[in-house]
Motif scaffolding. Structure first.
Motif, short mmCIF file in Angstrom:
data_model
loop_
_atom_site.label_atom_id
_atom_site.label_comp_id
_atom_site.label_asym_id
_atom_site.label_seq_id
_atom_site.Cartn_x
_atom_site.Cartn_y
_atom_site.Cartn_z
N HIS A 28 0.88 -1.29 -0.19
CA HIS A 28 -0.02 -0.08 0.21
C HIS A 28 0.85 1.24 -0.02
CE1 HIS A 28 -3.72 -1.99 0.83
NE2 HIS A 28 -3.24 -2.63 1.88
N GLU A 29 0.58 2.16 -0.67
CA GLU A 29 1.10 3.68 -0.71
C GLU A 29 0.07 4.34 0.14
OE1 GLU A 29 4.17 4.46 -1.81
OE2 GLU A 29 4.60 2.20 -2.50
N PRO A 30 0.58 4.94 1.23
CA PRO A 30 -0.30 5.61 1.97
C PRO A 30 -0.55 7.33 1.45
CG PRO A 30 1.95 5.57 2.94
CD PRO A 30 1.90 4.71 1.99
N ALA A 31 -1.84 7.67 1.32
CA ALA A 31 -1.90 9.03 0.91
C ALA A 31 -2.54 10.02 2.06
CB ALA A 31 -3.15 8.93 -0.11
N GLY A 32 -3.04 9.35 3.21
CA GLY A 32 -3.51 9.93 4.23
C GLY A 32 -3.26 9.15 5.53
N MET A 33 -4.20 9.77 6.35
CA MET A 33 -4.06 8.97 7.74
C MET A 33 -5.41 9.12 8.49
SD MET A 33 -1.05 8.76 10.60
CE MET A 33 -1.86 9.77 11.86
N VAL A 34 -5.93 8.03 9.45
CA VAL A 34 -6.97 8.15 10.23
C VAL A 34 -6.69 7.65 11.77
CG1 VAL A 34 -9.33 7.43 10.76
CG2 VAL A 34 -8.89 7.94 8.46
N ILE A 35 -6.96 8.36 12.76
CA ILE A 35 -6.78 7.66 14.06
C ILE A 35 -8.36 7.63 14.72
CG2 ILE A 35 -5.93 8.25 16.52
CD1 ILE A 35 -3.84 9.98 15.03
N VAL A 36 -8.54 6.61 15.20
CA VAL A 36 -9.85 6.14 15.65
C VAL A 36 -9.76 6.13 17.39
CG1 VAL A 36 -10.80 5.63 13.79
CG2 VAL A 36 -9.80 3.91 15.29
N GLY A 37 -10.79 6.18 18.09
CA GLY A 37 -10.85 6.19 19.38
C GLY A 37 -11.74 5.00 19.69
N ALA A 38 -12.16 5.13 21.19
CA ALA A 38 -13.30 4.24 21.56
C ALA A 38 -14.21 4.16 20.45
CB ALA A 38 -13.67 4.65 22.92
N ASN A 39 -15.01 2.92 20.58
CA ASN A 39 -16.14 2.73 19.79
C ASN A 39 -15.94 3.17 18.22
OD1 ASN A 39 -17.76 1.94 21.99
ND2 ASN A 39 -18.31 4.10 22.41
N ASN A 40 -14.69 2.94 17.83
CA ASN A 40 -14.26 3.37 16.38
C ASN A 40 -14.66 4.60 15.92
OD1 ASN A 40 -12.81 2.14 14.16
ND2 ASN A 40 -14.56 1.59 13.05
N VAL A 66 -6.37 4.43 21.24
CA VAL A 66 -6.25 4.78 19.96
C VAL A 66 -5.89 3.99 18.99
CG1 VAL A 66 -6.06 7.40 20.53
CG2 VAL A 66 -4.07 6.12 19.96
N GLU A 67 -6.26 4.18 17.86
CA GLU A 67 -5.76 2.97 16.66
C GLU A 67 -5.50 3.99 15.38
OE1 GLU A 67 -7.16 -0.86 15.79
OE2 GLU A 67 -8.84 -0.32 17.10
N VAL A 68 -4.23 3.80 14.82
CA VAL A 68 -3.86 4.50 13.73
C VAL A 68 -3.94 3.63 12.54
CG1 VAL A 68 -1.70 5.61 12.62
CG2 VAL A 68 -2.31 5.73 15.11
N PHE A 69 -4.63 4.20 11.43
CA PHE A 69 -4.71 3.48 10.15
C PHE A 69 -3.99 4.59 9.05
CE2 PHE A 69 -8.13 1.84 12.69
CZ PHE A 69 -8.01 0.48 12.40
N PHE A 70 -3.56 3.94 8.14
CA PHE A 70 -3.07 4.59 6.88
C PHE A 70 -4.16 4.59 5.95
CE2 PHE A 70 0.57 3.87 9.52
CZ PHE A 70 1.30 5.39 9.66
N VAL A 71 -4.12 5.41 5.02
CA VAL A 71 -5.31 5.42 4.14
C VAL A 71 -4.74 5.47 2.56
CG1 VAL A 71 -7.47 6.45 2.99
CG2 VAL A 71 -6.90 6.61 5.43
N ASP A 72 -4.93 4.63 1.65
CA ASP A 72 -4.40 4.51 0.38
C ASP A 72 -5.27 5.50 -0.79
OD1 ASP A 72 -6.53 2.98 -0.56
OD2 ASP A 72 -5.38 1.34 -0.74
N GLU A 73 -4.55 5.37 -1.86
CA GLU A 73 -5.24 6.64 -2.85
C GLU A 73 -6.85 6.08 -3.05
OE1 GLU A 73 -2.92 6.12 -6.17
OE2 GLU A 73 -1.34 7.58 -5.52
N ASP A 74 -7.02 4.97 -2.72
CA ASP A 74 -8.35 4.27 -3.22
C ASP A 74 -9.41 4.67 -1.73
OD1 ASP A 74 -7.96 3.56 -5.66
OD2 ASP A 74 -7.21 1.64 -4.93
N GLY A 75 -8.97 5.18 -0.80
CA GLY A 75 -9.64 5.45 0.49
C GLY A 75 -9.53 4.27 1.41
#
Length: 141
Positions: A28-40, A66-75
């Motif tokens: 995967h090539e990351p284009a962005g990032m999302v951080i989620v907390g409790a209850n997603n 917290v959980e860290v997710f990277f986001v690719d170009e397709d979301g």
């Protein structure tokens, strides 16, 4: 070593993280990032233009999952696989907040009231494939 061999070796090293999407080293090539907390719940998003929306907040003396997710170009969201990719981070002021990794999640801990930032990096070997801009952290009383 011949000049042709040197050029070939240099080309191979420079292209080590390039992918045409067809080989076994495709990742995967990351284009962005999302951080989620409790209850997603989404706490922070970083878009492809590197704009940060949201922040992390925790009370002093307490922690937040917290959980860290990277986001690719397709979301599509993805997390480092651990084999070739790892997650690293730097908290600007650990006297204010700390982040601790556990097997399946991370904890943001409020050390003292104040504000700082955290920078996450998706590492591929010894270099970052993606470095997030500073994400605000606020520790409240």
């Amino acid at each position: 070593m011949s000049r042709a061999a040197l050029v070939l070796a240099a080309t191979a090293m420079l292209g080590a993280c390039e992918s045409d999407g067809t080989g076994p080293d495709d990742h995967h090539e990351p284009a962005g990032m999302v951080i989620v907390g409790a209850n997603n719940a989404t706490l922070v998003t970083i878009n492809a233009a590197r704009q940060v929306t949201g922040s992390l907040t925790v009370r002093a003396g307490q922690g937040a999952h917290v959980e860290v997710f990277f986001v690719d170009e397709d979301g599509d969201r993805f997390q480092p696989d651990g084999d070739e990719h790892t997650l690293e981070w730097t908290v600007a002021n650990e006297a204010i907040a700390e982040i601790h990794s556990h097997d399946d999640h991370m904890d943001l801990e409020g050390v003292a009231v104040g504000a700082t930032t955290v920078e996450f990096r998706l590492m591929h070997g010894n270099h970052p494939d993606y470095t997030a801009p500073g994400i605000p952290i606020t520790v409240t009383p």
